[in-house]
Design a protein around this motif. Structure first.
Motif, PDB file in Angstrom:
ATOM      1  N   ALA A 130       0.832  -1.206   0.000  1.00 61.42           N
ATOM      2  CA  ALA A 130       0.000   0.000   0.000  1.00 61.42           C
ATOM      3  C   ALA A 130       0.867   1.258   0.000  1.00 61.42           C
ATOM      4  O   ALA A 130       0.543   2.249  -0.665  1.00 61.42           O
ATOM      5  CB  ALA A 130      -0.913  -0.012   1.226  1.00 61.42           C
ATOM      6  N   LEU A 131       1.961   1.212   0.731  1.00 66.20           N
ATOM      7  CA  LEU A 131       2.880   2.356   0.752  1.00 66.20           C
ATOM      8  C   LEU A 131       3.485   2.584  -0.627  1.00 66.20           C
ATOM      9  O   LEU A 131       3.579   3.726  -1.108  1.00 66.20           O
ATOM     10  CB  LEU A 131       3.986   2.112   1.785  1.00 66.20           C
ATOM     11  CG  LEU A 131       5.118   3.149   1.840  1.00 66.20           C
ATOM     12  CD1 LEU A 131       4.567   4.514   2.224  1.00 66.20           C
ATOM     13  CD2 LEU A 131       6.201   2.705   2.820  1.00 66.20           C
ATOM     14  N   ILE A 132       3.870   1.491  -1.278  1.00 63.53           N
ATOM     15  CA  ILE A 132       4.491   1.605  -2.601  1.00 63.53           C
ATOM     16  C   ILE A 132       3.482   2.110  -3.629  1.00 63.53           C
ATOM     17  O   ILE A 132       3.843   2.813  -4.584  1.00 63.53           O
ATOM     18  CB  ILE A 132       5.095   0.245  -3.015  1.00 63.53           C
ATOM     19  CG1 ILE A 132       6.287  -0.067  -2.106  1.00 63.53           C
ATOM     20  CG2 ILE A 132       5.528   0.247  -4.479  1.00 63.53           C
ATOM     21  CD1 ILE A 132       6.800  -1.477  -2.235  1.00 63.53           C
ATOM     22  N   LEU A 138       9.624   3.858  -3.918  1.00 62.83           N
ATOM     23  CA  LEU A 138      10.122   2.951  -2.872  1.00 62.83           C
ATOM     24  C   LEU A 138      10.054   1.486  -3.300  1.00 62.83           C
ATOM     25  O   LEU A 138      10.360   0.603  -2.491  1.00 62.83           O
ATOM     26  CB  LEU A 138       9.305   3.144  -1.593  1.00 62.83           C
ATOM     27  CG  LEU A 138       9.422   4.507  -0.900  1.00 62.83           C
ATOM     28  CD1 LEU A 138       8.455   4.578   0.284  1.00 62.83           C
ATOM     29  CD2 LEU A 138      10.854   4.741  -0.426  1.00 62.83           C
ATOM     30  N   HIS A 139       9.677   1.225  -4.539  1.00 63.16           N
ATOM     31  CA  HIS A 139       9.475  -0.162  -4.993  1.00 63.16           C
ATOM     32  C   HIS A 139      10.712  -1.026  -4.783  1.00 63.16           C
ATOM     33  O   HIS A 139      10.610  -2.201  -4.381  1.00 63.16           O
ATOM     34  CB  HIS A 139       9.078  -0.164  -6.471  1.00 63.16           C
ATOM     35  CG  HIS A 139       8.591  -1.499  -6.954  1.00 63.16           C
ATOM     36  ND1 HIS A 139       9.436  -2.486  -7.377  1.00 63.16           N
ATOM     37  CD2 HIS A 139       7.334  -2.004  -7.063  1.00 63.16           C
ATOM     38  CE1 HIS A 139       8.744  -3.546  -7.741  1.00 63.16           C
ATOM     39  NE2 HIS A 139       7.460  -3.286  -7.558  1.00 63.16           N
ATOM     40  N   ALA A 140      11.891  -0.468  -4.993  1.00 62.12           N
ATOM     41  CA  ALA A 140      13.129  -1.249  -4.868  1.00 62.12           C
ATOM     42  C   ALA A 140      13.447  -1.610  -3.422  1.00 62.12           C
ATOM     43  O   ALA A 140      14.254  -2.510  -3.163  1.00 62.12           O
ATOM     44  CB  ALA A 140      14.301  -0.473  -5.478  1.00 62.12           C
ATOM     45  N   GLU A 141      12.834  -0.901  -2.457  1.00 59.86           N
ATOM     46  CA  GLU A 141      13.127  -1.128  -1.033  1.00 59.86           C
ATOM     47  C   GLU A 141      12.054  -1.962  -0.354  1.00 59.86           C
ATOM     48  O   GLU A 141      11.930  -1.938   0.876  1.00 59.86           O
ATOM     49  CB  GLU A 141      13.263   0.221  -0.305  1.00 59.86           C
ATOM     50  CG  GLU A 141      14.276   1.165  -0.908  1.00 59.86           C
ATOM     51  CD  GLU A 141      15.682   0.578  -0.906  1.00 59.86           C
ATOM     52  OE1 GLU A 141      15.993  -0.192   0.034  1.00 59.86           O
ATOM     53  OE2 GLU A 141      16.452   0.867  -1.833  1.00 59.86           O
ATOM     54  N   THR A 142      11.278  -2.711  -1.128  1.00 63.22           N
ATOM     55  CA  THR A 142      10.144  -3.460  -0.574  1.00 63.22           C
ATOM     56  C   THR A 142      10.558  -4.372   0.574  1.00 63.22           C
ATOM     57  O   THR A 142       9.982  -4.332   1.667  1.00 63.22           O
ATOM     58  CB  THR A 142       9.468  -4.297  -1.668  1.00 63.22           C
ATOM     59  OG1 THR A 142       8.972  -3.425  -2.684  1.00 63.22           O
ATOM     60  CG2 THR A 142       8.324  -5.120  -1.101  1.00 63.22           C
ATOM     61  N   LEU A 143      11.557  -5.212   0.357  1.00 66.35           N
ATOM     62  CA  LEU A 143      11.953  -6.194   1.372  1.00 66.35           C
ATOM     63  C   LEU A 143      12.510  -5.515   2.616  1.00 66.35           C
ATOM     64  O   LEU A 143      12.184  -5.907   3.750  1.00 66.35           O
ATOM     65  CB  LEU A 143      12.984  -7.162   0.786  1.00 66.35           C
ATOM     66  CG  LEU A 143      13.492  -8.240   1.757  1.00 66.35           C
ATOM     67  CD1 LEU A 143      12.330  -9.076   2.278  1.00 66.35           C
ATOM     68  CD2 LEU A 143      14.519  -9.137   1.068  1.00 66.35           C
ATOM     69  N   THR A 144      13.343  -4.494   2.425  1.00 65.22           N
ATOM     70  CA  THR A 144      13.919  -3.794   3.580  1.00 65.22           C
ATOM     71  C   THR A 144      12.830  -3.177   4.450  1.00 65.22           C
ATOM     72  O   THR A 144      12.850  -3.283   5.684  1.00 65.22           O
ATOM     73  CB  THR A 144      14.881  -2.683   3.101  1.00 65.22           C
ATOM     74  OG1 THR A 144      15.907  -3.276   2.302  1.00 65.22           O
ATOM     75  CG2 THR A 144      15.505  -1.965   4.287  1.00 65.22           C
ATOM     76  N   ILE A 277     -13.515  -1.049 -11.559  1.00 63.17           N
ATOM     77  CA  ILE A 277     -12.138  -1.127 -11.053  1.00 63.17           C
ATOM     78  C   ILE A 277     -11.676  -2.575 -11.097  1.00 63.17           C
ATOM     79  O   ILE A 277     -12.212  -3.444 -10.390  1.00 63.17           O
ATOM     80  CB  ILE A 277     -12.058  -0.581  -9.615  1.00 63.17           C
ATOM     81  CG1 ILE A 277     -12.381   0.913  -9.609  1.00 63.17           C
ATOM     82  CG2 ILE A 277     -10.674  -0.832  -9.024  1.00 63.17           C
ATOM     83  CD1 ILE A 277     -12.456   1.525  -8.224  1.00 63.17           C
ATOM     84  N   ALA A 278     -10.690  -2.827 -11.927  1.00 67.37           N
ATOM     85  CA  ALA A 278     -10.093  -4.160 -12.037  1.00 67.37           C
ATOM     86  C   ALA A 278      -8.714  -4.142 -11.388  1.00 67.37           C
ATOM     87  O   ALA A 278      -8.103  -3.081 -11.219  1.00 67.37           O
ATOM     88  CB  ALA A 278      -9.986  -4.569 -13.503  1.00 67.37           C
ATOM     89  N   ALA A 279      -8.234  -5.335 -11.028  1.00 63.72           N
ATOM     90  CA  ALA A 279      -6.908  -5.425 -10.413  1.00 63.72           C
ATOM     91  C   ALA A 279      -5.825  -5.192 -11.459  1.00 63.72           C
ATOM     92  O   ALA A 279      -6.030  -5.407 -12.656  1.00 63.72           O
ATOM     93  CB  ALA A 279      -6.722  -6.792  -9.763  1.00 63.72           C
ATOM     94  N   ILE A 280      -4.649  -4.729 -10.982  1.00 64.87           N
ATOM     95  CA  ILE A 280      -3.473  -4.521 -11.833  1.00 64.87           C
ATOM     96  C   ILE A 280      -2.423  -5.547 -11.434  1.00 64.87           C
ATOM     97  O   ILE A 280      -2.265  -5.855 -10.246  1.00 64.87           O
ATOM     98  CB  ILE A 280      -2.921  -3.086 -11.665  1.00 64.87           C
ATOM     99  CG1 ILE A 280      -3.987  -2.063 -12.081  1.00 64.87           C
ATOM    100  CG2 ILE A 280      -1.641  -2.893 -12.471  1.00 64.87           C
ATOM    101  CD1 ILE A 280      -3.569  -0.626 -11.831  1.00 64.87           C
ATOM    102  N   ASP A 281      -1.728  -6.073 -12.396  1.00 65.54           N
ATOM    103  CA  ASP A 281      -0.670  -7.045 -12.128  1.00 65.54           C
ATOM    104  C   ASP A 281       0.296  -6.472 -11.087  1.00 65.54           C
ATOM    105  O   ASP A 281       0.893  -5.412 -11.293  1.00 65.54           O
ATOM    106  CB  ASP A 281       0.093  -7.338 -13.419  1.00 65.54           C
ATOM    107  CG  ASP A 281       1.154  -8.418 -13.244  1.00 65.54           C
ATOM    108  OD1 ASP A 281       1.405  -8.820 -12.084  1.00 65.54           O
ATOM    109  OD2 ASP A 281       1.741  -8.854 -14.243  1.00 65.54           O
ATOM    110  N   PRO A 282       0.475  -7.149  -9.917  1.00 60.97           N
ATOM    111  CA  PRO A 282       1.332  -6.605  -8.853  1.00 60.97           C
ATOM    112  C   PRO A 282       2.804  -6.502  -9.237  1.00 60.97           C
ATOM    113  O   PRO A 282       3.565  -5.795  -8.579  1.00 60.97           O
ATOM    114  CB  PRO A 282       1.132  -7.593  -7.692  1.00 60.97           C
ATOM    115  CG  PRO A 282       0.619  -8.834  -8.329  1.00 60.97           C
ATOM    116  CD  PRO A 282      -0.168  -8.398  -9.521  1.00 60.97           C
ATOM    117  N   ASN A 283       3.207  -7.200 -10.284  1.00 56.10           N
ATOM    118  CA  ASN A 283       4.599  -7.112 -10.735  1.00 56.10           C
ATOM    119  C   ASN A 283       4.813  -5.981 -11.729  1.00 56.10           C
ATOM    120  O   ASN A 283       5.933  -5.733 -12.162  1.00 56.10           O
ATOM    121  CB  ASN A 283       5.025  -8.439 -11.367  1.00 56.10           C
ATOM    122  CG  ASN A 283       4.998  -9.576 -10.366  1.00 56.10           C
ATOM    123  OD1 ASN A 283       5.555  -9.454  -9.272  1.00 56.10           O
ATOM    124  ND2 ASN A 283       4.346 -10.677 -10.724  1.00 56.10           N
ATOM    125  N   SER A 284       3.725  -5.288 -12.075  1.00 56.82           N
ATOM    126  CA  SER A 284       3.821  -4.185 -13.032  1.00 56.82           C
ATOM    127  C   SER A 284       4.352  -2.925 -12.353  1.00 56.82           C
ATOM    128  O   SER A 284       4.078  -2.670 -11.171  1.00 56.82           O
ATOM    129  CB  SER A 284       2.446  -3.905 -13.640  1.00 56.82           C
ATOM    130  OG  SER A 284       2.451  -2.689 -14.360  1.00 56.82           O
TER     131      SER A 284
END
Length: 621
Positions: A130-132, A138-144, A277-284
């Motif tokens: 949700a933050l991303i 901040l997408h690159a810092e997801t795991l951290t 409202i449809a979902a968007i691919d989470p890897n996009s």
């Protein structure tokens, strides 16, 4: 104030437990946050699988959500009865174990443990997602970010149940307020526009359909949508945390959680269809959560949007708190039956089961690292454990009511319906999600069962080995044979030698010397510092035993000599006195060899029942 007191708070005495108990206001965020927050990923998980249907897929979210809501209501009435029947904590393990037997109970326990680990991981990863959505940079810092959030939640839970409830209360109720406000605004706009509302910020257009609808696809979407039901058991499992009257407070808390969840699931389904409202691919790279798109469509990207997204972020991350509250309680119940290490049943300084909290934190961290902190990768593992636990719990309640003198047909019917509905859902979830990751859960559950049975066998074996129904034997008592390793003459050695002579007059001082040496300063000092004073005091002088070593080893010769001495004296106890310098400063600890610690460890590992180790510390003033 020490660092530990600052981080975890002062220790809480056992008699203060009543003050730590909670009411409905704190019970909702503590036990209901997982269930409430699931609206952020349950409906989205279902919509994600409907992406290949294009805009047509959005139309199916309403019937799918209604199916989940129906199941939710059935489970609600079932768990109301569980709370009444087991006010001391009616988790699936307790109910199934007492009414169905050991294996069903442990099966429910294994399913619950897996579910709670996934709850913590999914909640945190969805919160960071949700933050991303709001801050794509901040997408690159997801795991951290996921691991930082995990550390903070762990710390909050180590501070105690009541304090955790105070921390999580404001974001929980603010989240509910934002959700209800957005749903109300969206529903009113839809009704006023004749069912065709205009989005303030239009959502991305759904992709073109590439598949036709099939029953298999709908079953998979339903299985993913059922992840919105995880956490329902938490109130029942933790009902003991409520103050008196326990049962009504726990039941009302469960009612608040379920009603809120039903309203939010129904509202999201209605708005998703109304606003297309449809979902968007989470890897996009253009990923936005469904909730983000609903808030933007209904109210725009103003202060309300960012407040709502902030609340979603906090509640999703804090939803892991439900797992941190209930996982240790499940482990405690299993440990009391000796199917997990008994240390899981010990309460820490803040009256919480600290070991369970720390174990959950480690397992969640591993899961987040393995799956990169992405919610969509974790969802396929979800719901199997939760619904298996639901099924066994409800089946156990059916058996519970049948044991009563005058069983209530109404009670049996409610729990039987719950068992049948959740059991059917388990099969659907396993079949629909098996190849996507549910197989991992199916494999791990038997592995956990094997582990728990092995723990119980170990405790049973130890119990049989140490059991002694006979009184103590006081015949043929003999003084022990005492050995004292002495590296050199010092105050430390002198204190240890005096302690040895207080225990027994048969004392051997062990001195390790290199093989090519015959005598050194210590051997000469022995006569002056030990033998002469012993003669003057008219006590037997300790024997100095020189242990020759060609390899400059110190520990091994001493351990070997003690074992040989024990074998040569089968009727006597050998007491190895280990003198040790103790420094109060941590820095000083690293400046010494710590041979005493290693010697104690080796004597315990290689020794036997007749070899005892006595530590004689000398504190550096």
């Amino acid at each position: 104030m020490s660092i530990i007191d600052f981080l975890l708070g002062r220790p809480i005495a056992s008699y203060e437990e009543r003050a730590e108990q909670i009411g409905i206001a704190a019970g909702v965020p503590i036990f209901g946050m997982d269930a409430l927050s699931s609206v952020a990923y349950g409906p989205e998980a279902a919509l994600t699988l409907l992406i290949p249907l294009g805009l047509a897929g959005v139309r199916y979210i309403v019937p799918l959500s209604l199916s989940v809501i129906t199941l939710l209501v059935i489970v609600f009435f079932s768990y109301r009865q569980t709370i009444a029947a087991y006010p001391g904590g009616g988790g699936s393990y307790t109910v199934a174990h007492r009414n169905l037997g050991t294996l069903p109970g442990l099966l429910a326990a294994a399913a619950l443990m897996i579910d709670y680990v996934l709850t913590a991981a999914v909640g945190i990863s969805a919160g960071i997602g949700a933050l991303i959505s709001a801050v794509p940079a901040l997408h690159a810092e997801t795991l951290t970010l996921c691991l930082v959030a995990l550390a903070l939640i762990t710390l909050a839970n180590l501070r105690g149940v009541r304090e955790a409830g105070g921390i999580f209360m404001l974001p929980t109720y603010l989240f509910l307020l934002c959700m209800f406000a957005a749903i109300a605004i969206g529903v009113v706009k839809t009704l006023l526009s004749g069912g065709h509302p205009v989005a303030i910020v239009p959502p991305p257009a759904p992709p073109a359909a590439v598949e036709a609808v099939t029953l298999w696809l709908l079953l998979k979407a339903f299985a993913s949508g059922c992840s919105a039901m995880t956490g329902i058991e938490a109130v029942s499992n933790g009902s003991k945390a409520f103050r008196k009257p326990t049962v009504p407070l726990a039941q009302r808390t469960l009612a608040v959680v379920i009603v809120s969840l039903v309203v939010m699931l129904a509202g999201m389904a209605f708005l998703s269809r109304a606003y297309h409202i449809a979902a968007i691919d989470p890897n996009s790279a253009a990923y936005q959560s469904v909730l983000s798109m609903i808030f933007a469509a209904v109210a725009g990207r103003g202060w309300f949007y960012y407040l709502s997204i902030g609340c979603v972020l906090l509640v999703l991350i804090f939803s892991a708190n439900t797992a941190f509250t209930d996982f240790p309680r499940v482990c405690r119940a299993i440990a009391e039956d000796r199917f997990l290490p008994v240390s899981f049943a010990n309460r820490g300084r803040r009256l919480v089961y600290s070991e369970g909290i720390l174990v959950l934190a480690v397992l969640t961290a591993v899961l987040l690292v393995v799956f990169g902190g992405v919610t969509d990768r974790l969802i396929p593992l979800y719901a199997v454990g939760a619904f298996l636990a639901f099924t066994l719990s409800q089946a156990g309640m059916v058996a519970h009511w049948r044991k009563q003198k005058n069983p209530s047909f109404r009670n049996i019917s409610i729990n039987a319906l719950g068992a049948l509905a959740t059991g059917a859902t388990v099969m659907v979830v396993i079949v629909a999600k098996f190849t996507e990751g549910a197989w991992i859960t199916v494999v791990i559950i038997p592995a956990l069962l094997a582990l728990m049975y092995s723990v119980r066998r170990h405790y049973d074996k130890v119990g049989r080995a140490i059991a002694s129904p006979t009184p103590v034997d006081l015949s043929k008592l003999t003084a022990p044979l005492v050995v004292v390793p002495m590296p050199y003459w010092s105050k430390i050695a002198k204190q240890a030698l005096r302690a040895a002579l207080e225990i027994s007059h048969d004392v051997k001082a062990l001195y390790v010397i290199e093989e090519n040496k015959h005598e050194d300063d210590f051997c000469r000092e022995w006569e002056t510092y030990v033998v002469k004073p012993a003669r003057q005091a008219k006590v037997p002088a300790p024997e100095l035993v020189q242990l020759k070593t060609p390899y400059r080893f110190v520990i091994s010769p001493i351990v070997d000599y003690v074992i040989e001495l024990s074998q040569a004296n089968p009727d006597r106890r050998i007491i190895a006195i280990v003198p040790e310098l103790v420094e109060k400063e941590l820095f000083g600890y690293f400046l010494h060899t710590q041979r005493a610690t290693l010697l104690k460890a080796m004597l315990l590992i290689k020794g036997n029942d007749r070899i005892s180790v006595l530590n004689i510390p000398w504190y550096l003033k």
